[in-house]
Design an enzyme around this catalytic site. Structure first.
Site, PDB file in Angstrom:
ATOM      1  N   GLY A  40       0.687  -1.362   0.173  1.00 24.07           N
ATOM      2  CA  GLY A  40       0.004   0.071  -0.136  1.00 24.07           C
ATOM      3  C   GLY A  40       0.815   1.357  -0.062  1.00 24.07           C
ATOM      4  N   GLU A 189     -14.524  -1.614   4.243  1.00 25.96           N
ATOM      5  CA  GLU A 189     -13.688  -1.368   5.539  1.00 25.96           C
ATOM      6  C   GLU A 189     -14.630  -0.540   6.625  1.00 25.96           C
ATOM      7  OE1 GLU A 189      -9.193  -1.315   3.643  1.00 25.96           O
ATOM      8  OE2 GLU A 189     -10.352   0.657   4.031  1.00 25.96           O
ATOM      9  N   ASP A 255      -4.752   2.763  -3.593  1.00 22.92           N
ATOM     10  CA  ASP A 255      -3.393   3.553  -3.462  1.00 22.92           C
ATOM     11  C   ASP A 255      -3.351   4.847  -4.139  1.00 22.92           C
ATOM     12  OD1 ASP A 255      -2.955   1.499  -1.420  1.00 22.92           O
ATOM     13  OD2 ASP A 255      -2.076   0.310  -3.071  1.00 22.92           O
TER      14      ASP A 255
END
Length: 311
Positions: A40, A189, A255
């Protein structure tokens, strides 16, 4: 202009191939192998550097794959500080399945870090960070890493009067308790924090605004796939739509979003424009093959015109 310093304690060497089909118990003929730096934080640094920001990638590396990772980052001219480890850097293997128009991702575990290696990582953050820098914690943690790893990083960043950006679900609660400038979550998430899946956009907007009001972070960023992204701060709520592109791979898109977003913020852009620039970087990466990131020209064209046609 402040630097964007990215932290990747569990990087990978990304290896991507194409296959006509993927079936069990069959010998699969693969072609067009590609190798790229992975993890990441490394991808965030690659994206930010490619977009003209002052970036620095701090990461661990060891073994044969670690040597290849360092060479791959150097090839892209991304400023780096490598923390050597005894264990080996992991490999991430990606297969594009042309028959079913999907992809398979195989991520191997990383190597455990010794106490001395952990301390060298912390020292590197302390030595490199200056006031107002963005310090980005991104990706997974290696096996055996202390649960408060990101919290210890957050403490260092706060002492240096810099801005800690958490883009990881590892050690989340401890890091938030220590203090975070920006928390970035995607659609898969945020339910760990909210306790449930929320409807887009109203419930997610309200959740992000409440998170800021409650002091969870100074800025709450939620990326919601094709719906777009939002950023909540004390000054209000900003939104940027997703760009419609012909997608080839989603690897690295999140990212790239973070790299684009922070690049724009480091230049003093508004939150709205920064979100839009981040979405352009994500869209351009989705157009790329395998584990490759965006072409800078595609990001600029998406941001300025909403299309990459004519390029």
């Amino acid at each position: 202009m402040p630097r964007i310093i990215t932290l990747t304690p569990n990087p990978a060497l990304d290896y991507a191939v194409h296959a006509d089909f993927v079936d069990p118990n069959r010998k699969l003929r693969c072609r067009d192998p590609q190798t790229h730096p992975g993890g990441g934080g490394i991808n965030v640094a690659r994206a930010a550097s490619r977009l003209g920001a002052h970036a620095l990638a701090i990461f661990t590396a060891g073994g044969v794959y670690g040597d290849a990772l360092v060479k791959a980052i150097a090839t892209e001219n991304v400023p780096m500080r490598m923390i050597p480890i005894t264990g080996g850097t992991r490999l991430a293997f990606h297969v594009s399945n042309h028959r079913d128009n999907n992809e398979y991702r195989f991520n191997l575990p990383g190597a455990e870090m010794s106490d001395a290696e952990l301390n060298r990582f912390f020292d590197a953050v302390r030595e490199e960070t200056d006031p107002d820098d963005f310090v980005v914690a991104s990706g997974s943690l290696p096996p055996g890493t202390p649960e408060d790893f990101w919290a210890q990083i957050a403490r260092i960043v706060k002492e240096k009067k810099a801005r800690f950006v958490l883009d990881s679900i590892s050690g989340l609660e401890a890091a938030l308790a220590e203090g975070v400038y920006m928390l970035r979550q995607n659609e898969f998430e945020y339910p760990a924090l909210s306790g449930e899946t929320l409807s887009w956009p109203d419930e997610i907007n309200a959740f992000a605004q409440k998170a800021v009001a409650d002091g969870l972070a100074e800025a709450m960023v939620i990326s919601h796939g094709a719906d777009g992204s939002i950023m909540a701060t004390k000054d209000g709520l900003d939104f940027a739509p997703s760009y419609k592109v012909r997608a080839n791979s989603a690897v690295g898109a999140g990212d790239s979003f973070v790299g684009g977003l922070l690049t724009a913020l480091s230049r003093g852009e508004s939150n709205e424009n920064a979100l839009k620039f981040g979405m352009a970087a994500a869209g351009a990466t989705r157009m790329s093959e395998g584990t490759a990131l965006f072409k800078t020209a595609d990001v600029i064209r998406l941001y300025e015109t909403g299309s990459v046609r004519g390029g």
